[in-house]
Design a protein around this motif. Structure first.
Motif, PDB file in Angstrom:
ATOM      1  N   ASP A 118       0.859  -1.185   0.000  1.00  0.00           N
ATOM      2  CA  ASP A 118       0.000   0.000   0.000  1.00  0.00           C
ATOM      3  C   ASP A 118       0.896   1.236   0.000  1.00  0.00           C
ATOM      4  O   ASP A 118       1.809   1.344   0.819  1.00  0.00           O
ATOM      5  CB  ASP A 118      -0.888  -0.018   1.251  1.00  0.00           C
ATOM      6  CG  ASP A 118      -1.936   1.075   1.289  1.00  0.00           C
ATOM      7  OD1 ASP A 118      -1.643   2.222   0.903  1.00  0.00           O
ATOM      8  OD2 ASP A 118      -3.055   0.777   1.740  1.00  0.00           O
ATOM      9  N   GLU A 119       0.642   2.166  -0.917  1.00  0.00           N
ATOM     10  CA  GLU A 119       1.532   3.329  -1.017  1.00  0.00           C
ATOM     11  C   GLU A 119       1.537   4.175   0.256  1.00  0.00           C
ATOM     12  O   GLU A 119       2.497   4.896   0.517  1.00  0.00           O
ATOM     13  CB  GLU A 119       1.203   4.183  -2.239  1.00  0.00           C
ATOM     14  CG  GLU A 119       0.014   5.092  -2.101  1.00  0.00           C
ATOM     15  CD  GLU A 119      -0.166   5.998  -3.318  1.00  0.00           C
ATOM     16  OE1 GLU A 119       0.779   6.213  -4.095  1.00  0.00           O
ATOM     17  OE2 GLU A 119      -1.289   6.498  -3.476  1.00  0.00           O
ATOM     18  N   ARG A 120       0.525   4.054   1.105  1.00  0.00           N
ATOM     19  CA  ARG A 120       0.481   4.809   2.362  1.00  0.00           C
ATOM     20  C   ARG A 120       1.337   4.167   3.457  1.00  0.00           C
ATOM     21  O   ARG A 120       1.615   4.790   4.474  1.00  0.00           O
ATOM     22  CB  ARG A 120      -0.967   4.904   2.872  1.00  0.00           C
ATOM     23  CG  ARG A 120      -1.933   5.568   1.893  1.00  0.00           C
ATOM     24  CD  ARG A 120      -3.374   5.366   2.325  1.00  0.00           C
ATOM     25  NE  ARG A 120      -3.705   3.933   2.330  1.00  0.00           N
ATOM     26  CZ  ARG A 120      -4.769   3.403   2.906  1.00  0.00           C
ATOM     27  NH1 ARG A 120      -5.638   4.174   3.552  1.00  0.00           N
ATOM     28  NH2 ARG A 120      -4.999   2.116   2.851  1.00  0.00           N
ATOM     29  N   ASN A 121       1.764   2.927   3.251  1.00  0.00           N
ATOM     30  CA  ASN A 121       2.483   2.172   4.275  1.00  0.00           C
ATOM     31  C   ASN A 121       3.986   2.459   4.190  1.00  0.00           C
ATOM     32  O   ASN A 121       4.777   1.654   3.697  1.00  0.00           O
ATOM     33  CB  ASN A 121       2.204   0.676   4.119  1.00  0.00           C
ATOM     34  CG  ASN A 121       2.718  -0.142   5.269  1.00  0.00           C
ATOM     35  OD1 ASN A 121       3.516   0.315   6.068  1.00  0.00           O
ATOM     36  ND2 ASN A 121       2.263  -1.383   5.334  1.00  0.00           N
ATOM     37  N   SER A 122       4.373   3.612   4.694  1.00  0.00           N
ATOM     38  CA  SER A 122       5.768   4.043   4.580  1.00  0.00           C
ATOM     39  C   SER A 122       6.722   3.114   5.329  1.00  0.00           C
ATOM     40  O   SER A 122       7.847   2.891   4.888  1.00  0.00           O
ATOM     41  CB  SER A 122       5.931   5.485   5.054  1.00  0.00           C
ATOM     42  OG  SER A 122       5.519   5.613   6.394  1.00  0.00           O
ATOM     43  N   ARG A 123       6.294   2.550   6.437  1.00  0.00           N
ATOM     44  CA  ARG A 123       7.153   1.638   7.201  1.00  0.00           C
ATOM     45  C   ARG A 123       7.546   0.411   6.370  1.00  0.00           C
ATOM     46  O   ARG A 123       8.721   0.039   6.295  1.00  0.00           O
ATOM     47  CB  ARG A 123       6.432   1.215   8.480  1.00  0.00           C
ATOM     48  CG  ARG A 123       7.228   0.299   9.366  1.00  0.00           C
ATOM     49  CD  ARG A 123       6.403  -0.168  10.571  1.00  0.00           C
ATOM     50  NE  ARG A 123       7.213  -0.948  11.449  1.00  0.00           N
ATOM     51  CZ  ARG A 123       7.678  -0.531  12.620  1.00  0.00           C
ATOM     52  NH1 ARG A 123       7.376   0.663  13.043  1.00  0.00           N
ATOM     53  NH2 ARG A 123       8.422  -1.315  13.355  1.00  0.00           N
ATOM     54  N   SER A 124       6.577  -0.229   5.734  1.00  0.00           N
ATOM     55  CA  SER A 124       6.869  -1.406   4.916  1.00  0.00           C
ATOM     56  C   SER A 124       7.642  -1.038   3.654  1.00  0.00           C
ATOM     57  O   SER A 124       8.533  -1.776   3.222  1.00  0.00           O
ATOM     58  CB  SER A 124       5.580  -2.129   4.528  1.00  0.00           C
ATOM     59  OG  SER A 124       5.031  -2.763   5.658  1.00  0.00           O
ATOM     60  N   ARG A 125       7.332   0.102   3.083  1.00  0.00           N
ATOM     61  CA  ARG A 125       8.054   0.543   1.887  1.00  0.00           C
ATOM     62  C   ARG A 125       9.532   0.762   2.213  1.00  0.00           C
ATOM     63  O   ARG A 125      10.417   0.316   1.476  1.00  0.00           O
ATOM     64  CB  ARG A 125       7.424   1.800   1.314  1.00  0.00           C
ATOM     65  CG  ARG A 125       6.041   1.535   0.712  1.00  0.00           C
ATOM     66  CD  ARG A 125       5.414   2.766   0.153  1.00  0.00           C
ATOM     67  NE  ARG A 125       6.226   3.267  -0.960  1.00  0.00           N
ATOM     68  CZ  ARG A 125       6.013   4.431  -1.566  1.00  0.00           C
ATOM     69  NH1 ARG A 125       5.044   5.219  -1.165  1.00  0.00           N
ATOM     70  NH2 ARG A 125       6.778   4.804  -2.561  1.00  0.00           N
TER      71      ARG A 125
END
Length: 190
Positions: free
Chosen positions: A134-141
């Motif tokens: 998900d583009e909102r999931n900065s932690r995983s990105r």
């Protein structure tokens, strides 16, 4: 298809199925644990259905779901999966990963990803591993960027979430020819 048993000093990944998923029931209840996922694991029934879907994929040779055991803390930590396995094109996704909040920031995720990438590239001899986030999931990105994955593009508004929101999905990838350098620079001595 035989399920791999992936293990090192820190973590053990074993096949997730209906005989062991109950070890994850308390973790699955954590608030917003999979906020960025279209799946639901918030009730025992939803978790069982989630696991059944993963098991069905395993028997259809399209997924390999794992239960995560943190050997340092001697506790079950969550779940992860090889998914969308394309045997012909030698491509798979790593995802559906969720670990309890007490395991966040512990290095557990990096240990798991190393074992999974090593298996995908060195045992299965696959050409590519993808991550969809998900583009909102900065932690995983940030986590997949730290292990050397390259952002390849964004699928705009492609996934319907539980709350009706239509998310955009970031597509990351690692190619087999990149693996040796990533293994040496990112994972060596960790």
């Amino acid at each position: 298809m035989t399920a791999p048993h992936l293990e090192n000093t820190y973590v053990k990944l074993s096949l997730l199925d209906l005989s062991n998923y109950k070890h994850l029931q308390d973790i699955a209840k954590e608030k917003d644990l999979i906020f960025y996922s279209p799946s639901d694991i918030s009730t025992p029934e939803a978790l069982k259905e989630y696991v059944q879907t993963a098991v069905d994929g395993y028997y259809n040779k399209t997924t390999i779901p794992f239960i995560i055991y943190d050997k340092t803390k001697q506790a079950y930590a969550g779940s992860t999966r090889f998914g969308f396995i394309n045997w012909k094109n030698k491509l798979l996704h790593i995802g559906w990963t969720w670990i309890g909040k007490e395991f966040h920031g512990s290095g557990l995720n990096k240990q798991m990803k190393f074992l999974m990438l090593q298996y995908a590239f060195e045992v299965l001899k696959f050409d590519k591993v993808e991550f969809r986030i998900d583009e909102r999931n900065s932690r995983s990105r940030k986590a997949v960027e730290k292990i050397g994955a390259t952002l390849e593009g964004v699928l705009r508004k492609d996934t319907l979430m539980q709350d009706g929101f239509k998310r955009s999905t970031c597509c990351y990838g690692i190619l087999k020819e990149e693996w040796a350098e990533i293994k040496r620079t990112v994972f060596e001595g960790f």
